[in-house]
Scaffold this motif. Sequence first.
Motif, PDB file in Angstrom:
ATOM      1  N   ASP A  67       5.831  10.002   6.087  1.00 14.45           N
ATOM      2  CA  ASP A  67       6.155  11.184   5.283  1.00 14.45           C
ATOM      3  C   ASP A  67       7.091  10.817   4.143  1.00 14.45           C
ATOM      4  OD1 ASP A  67       4.716  13.218   6.503  1.00 14.45           O
ATOM      5  OD2 ASP A  67       6.236  13.538   8.036  1.00 14.45           O
ATOM      6  N   GLY A  68       6.963  11.541   3.041  1.00 17.69           N
ATOM      7  CA  GLY A  68       7.914  11.418   1.948  1.00 17.69           C
ATOM      8  C   GLY A  68       7.517  10.478   0.834  1.00 17.69           C
ATOM      9  N   ILE A  69       6.434   9.740   0.967  1.00 21.22           N
ATOM     10  CA  ILE A  69       5.999   8.845  -0.105  1.00 21.22           C
ATOM     11  C   ILE A  69       5.299   9.681  -1.176  1.00 21.22           C
ATOM     12  CG2 ILE A  69       4.540   6.889  -0.718  1.00 21.22           C
ATOM     13  CD1 ILE A  69       4.832   5.856   2.074  1.00 21.22           C
ATOM     14  N   THR A  70       5.638   9.439  -2.444  1.00 19.82           N
ATOM     15  CA  THR A  70       4.999  10.140  -3.555  1.00 19.82           C
ATOM     16  C   THR A  70       4.484   9.116  -4.564  1.00 19.82           C
ATOM     17  OG1 THR A  70       6.989  10.305  -4.931  1.00 19.82           O
ATOM     18  CG2 THR A  70       6.645  12.048  -3.291  1.00 19.82           C
ATOM     19  N   ASP A  71       3.746   9.583  -5.552  1.00 21.15           N
ATOM     20  CA  ASP A  71       3.252   8.666  -6.584  1.00 21.15           C
ATOM     21  C   ASP A  71       4.345   8.284  -7.587  1.00 21.15           C
ATOM     22  OD1 ASP A  71       3.406  11.110  -7.811  1.00 21.15           O
ATOM     23  OD2 ASP A  71       1.369  11.096  -8.597  1.00 21.15           O
ATOM     24  N   GLU A  72       5.551   8.808  -7.423  1.00 21.77           N
ATOM     25  CA  GLU A  72       6.696   8.403  -8.243  1.00 21.77           C
ATOM     26  C   GLU A  72       7.336   7.131  -7.693  1.00 21.77           C
ATOM     27  OE1 GLU A  72       7.695   9.947 -11.115  1.00 21.77           O
ATOM     28  OE2 GLU A  72       5.882  11.158 -10.841  1.00 21.77           O
ATOM     29  N   ASP A  73       7.026   6.775  -6.441  1.00 24.37           N
ATOM     30  CA  ASP A  73       7.573   5.574  -5.818  1.00 24.37           C
ATOM     31  C   ASP A  73       6.761   4.365  -6.266  1.00 24.37           C
ATOM     32  OD1 ASP A  73       9.311   7.267  -4.456  1.00 24.37           O
ATOM     33  OD2 ASP A  73       7.974   7.433  -2.734  1.00 24.37           O
ATOM     34  N   ARG A  74       7.167   3.197  -5.802  1.00 23.39           N
ATOM     35  CA  ARG A  74       6.391   1.987  -6.082  1.00 23.39           C
ATOM     36  C   ARG A  74       6.365   1.106  -4.842  1.00 23.39           C
ATOM     37  NH1 ARG A  74       9.915  -1.944 -10.107  1.00 23.39           N
ATOM     38  NH2 ARG A  74      11.345  -2.714  -8.518  1.00 23.39           N
ATOM     39  N   VAL A  75       5.459   0.132  -4.862  1.00 17.75           N
ATOM     40  CA  VAL A  75       5.298  -0.806  -3.750  1.00 17.75           C
ATOM     41  C   VAL A  75       5.713  -2.190  -4.229  1.00 17.75           C
ATOM     42  CG1 VAL A  75       3.617  -1.915  -2.233  1.00 17.75           C
ATOM     43  CG2 VAL A  75       3.413   0.511  -2.727  1.00 17.75           C
ATOM     44  N   SER A  76       6.534  -2.849  -3.443  1.00 12.48           N
ATOM     45  CA  SER A  76       6.901  -4.230  -3.708  1.00 12.48           C
ATOM     46  C   SER A  76       6.131  -5.097  -2.718  1.00 12.48           C
ATOM     47  CB  SER A  76       8.409  -4.405  -3.533  1.00 12.48           C
ATOM     48  OG  SER A  76       8.749  -5.767  -3.714  1.00 12.48           O
ATOM     49  N   PHE A  77       5.342  -6.039  -3.257  1.00 13.04           N
ATOM     50  CA  PHE A  77       4.512  -6.889  -2.408  1.00 13.04           C
ATOM     51  C   PHE A  77       4.365  -8.263  -3.041  1.00 13.04           C
ATOM     52  CE2 PHE A  77       0.141  -8.517  -1.716  1.00 13.04           C
ATOM     53  CZ  PHE A  77       0.278  -8.870  -0.389  1.00 13.04           C
ATOM     54  N   ASP A  78       4.634  -9.289  -2.274  1.00 13.37           N
ATOM     55  CA  ASP A  78       4.408 -10.668  -2.690  1.00 13.37           C
ATOM     56  C   ASP A  78       5.088 -10.995  -4.022  1.00 13.37           C
ATOM     57  OD1 ASP A  78       3.399 -13.164  -2.119  1.00 13.37           O
ATOM     58  OD2 ASP A  78       1.477 -12.808  -3.111  1.00 13.37           O
ATOM     59  N   GLY A  79       6.307 -10.492  -4.205  1.00 11.90           N
ATOM     60  CA  GLY A  79       7.082 -10.791  -5.404  1.00 11.90           C
ATOM     61  C   GLY A  79       6.745  -9.933  -6.616  1.00 11.90           C
ATOM     62  N   GLY A  80       5.821  -9.004  -6.483  1.00  9.31           N
ATOM     63  CA  GLY A  80       5.440  -8.143  -7.602  1.00  9.31           C
ATOM     64  C   GLY A  80       5.702  -6.683  -7.292  1.00  9.31           C
ATOM     65  N   ALA A  81       5.838  -5.893  -8.351  1.00  9.22           N
ATOM     66  CA  ALA A  81       6.034  -4.450  -8.205  1.00  9.22           C
ATOM     67  C   ALA A  81       4.761  -3.746  -8.652  1.00  9.22           C
ATOM     68  CB  ALA A  81       7.216  -3.991  -9.042  1.00  9.22           C
ATOM     69  N   TYR A  82       4.303  -2.792  -7.846  1.00  6.34           N
ATOM     70  CA  TYR A  82       3.059  -2.074  -8.106  1.00  6.34           C
ATOM     71  C   TYR A  82       3.335  -0.575  -8.151  1.00  6.34           C
ATOM     72  CZ  TYR A  82       0.814  -6.486  -6.962  1.00  6.34           C
ATOM     73  OH  TYR A  82       0.425  -7.799  -6.953  1.00  6.34           O
ATOM     74  N   ASP A  83       2.929   0.071  -9.251  1.00 17.25           N
ATOM     75  CA  ASP A  83       3.061   1.526  -9.367  1.00 17.25           C
ATOM     76  C   ASP A  83       1.991   2.187  -8.505  1.00 17.25           C
ATOM     77  OD1 ASP A  83       5.173   1.413 -11.200  1.00 17.25           O
ATOM     78  OD2 ASP A  83       3.794   1.248 -12.896  1.00 17.25           O
ATOM     79  N   ILE A  84       2.363   3.250  -7.816  1.00 20.05           N
ATOM     80  CA  ILE A  84       1.409   3.978  -6.978  1.00 20.05           C
ATOM     81  C   ILE A  84       0.604   4.929  -7.852  1.00 20.05           C
ATOM     82  CG2 ILE A  84       1.150   5.615  -5.075  1.00 20.05           C
ATOM     83  CD1 ILE A  84       3.675   4.431  -3.843  1.00 20.05           C
ATOM     84  N   ASP A  85      -0.710   4.769  -7.830  1.00 25.40           N
ATOM     85  CA  ASP A  85      -1.610   5.648  -8.583  1.00 25.40           C
ATOM     86  C   ASP A  85      -2.041   6.843  -7.752  1.00 25.40           C
ATOM     87  OD1 ASP A  85      -1.693   4.327 -11.007  1.00 25.40           O
ATOM     88  OD2 ASP A  85      -3.392   3.074 -10.438  1.00 25.40           O
TER      89      ASP A  85
END
Length: 105
Positions: A67-85
């Motif tokens: 709960d609580g994840i929105t598309d304003e957050d981002r994902v950090s994975f394998d040294g990179g930052a990914y915007d949530i679409d």
Amino acid sequence: MRAGKMVHVIEIQRASATISPAGTPLQTWAKVATLRAEIVEQGTEEFLRNAGDTSETTLVFRTRHLDGITDEDRVSFDGGAYDIDRLVPIGRRRGLEIRCRLAAP
């Protein structure tokens, strides 16, 4: 959803604004949660845009529901930052599919 396929560790981050000692606003990213995830889809697409030929890296993660994840957050994975679409719920609060694209530097 099989736990054995969730071999990757991702971090959900949320933007927070702080004020620097000089008085200017700074955007920092704070950790919200660390999750185990499965990569469902990974790709790079090339587009013809105003600046010429550009490419965009996309990832789709499948993880347990949180709960609580929105598309304003981002994902950090394998040294990179990914915007949530897009966030796609799986079942009734069973899982979550997180569609992301590589964040602009």
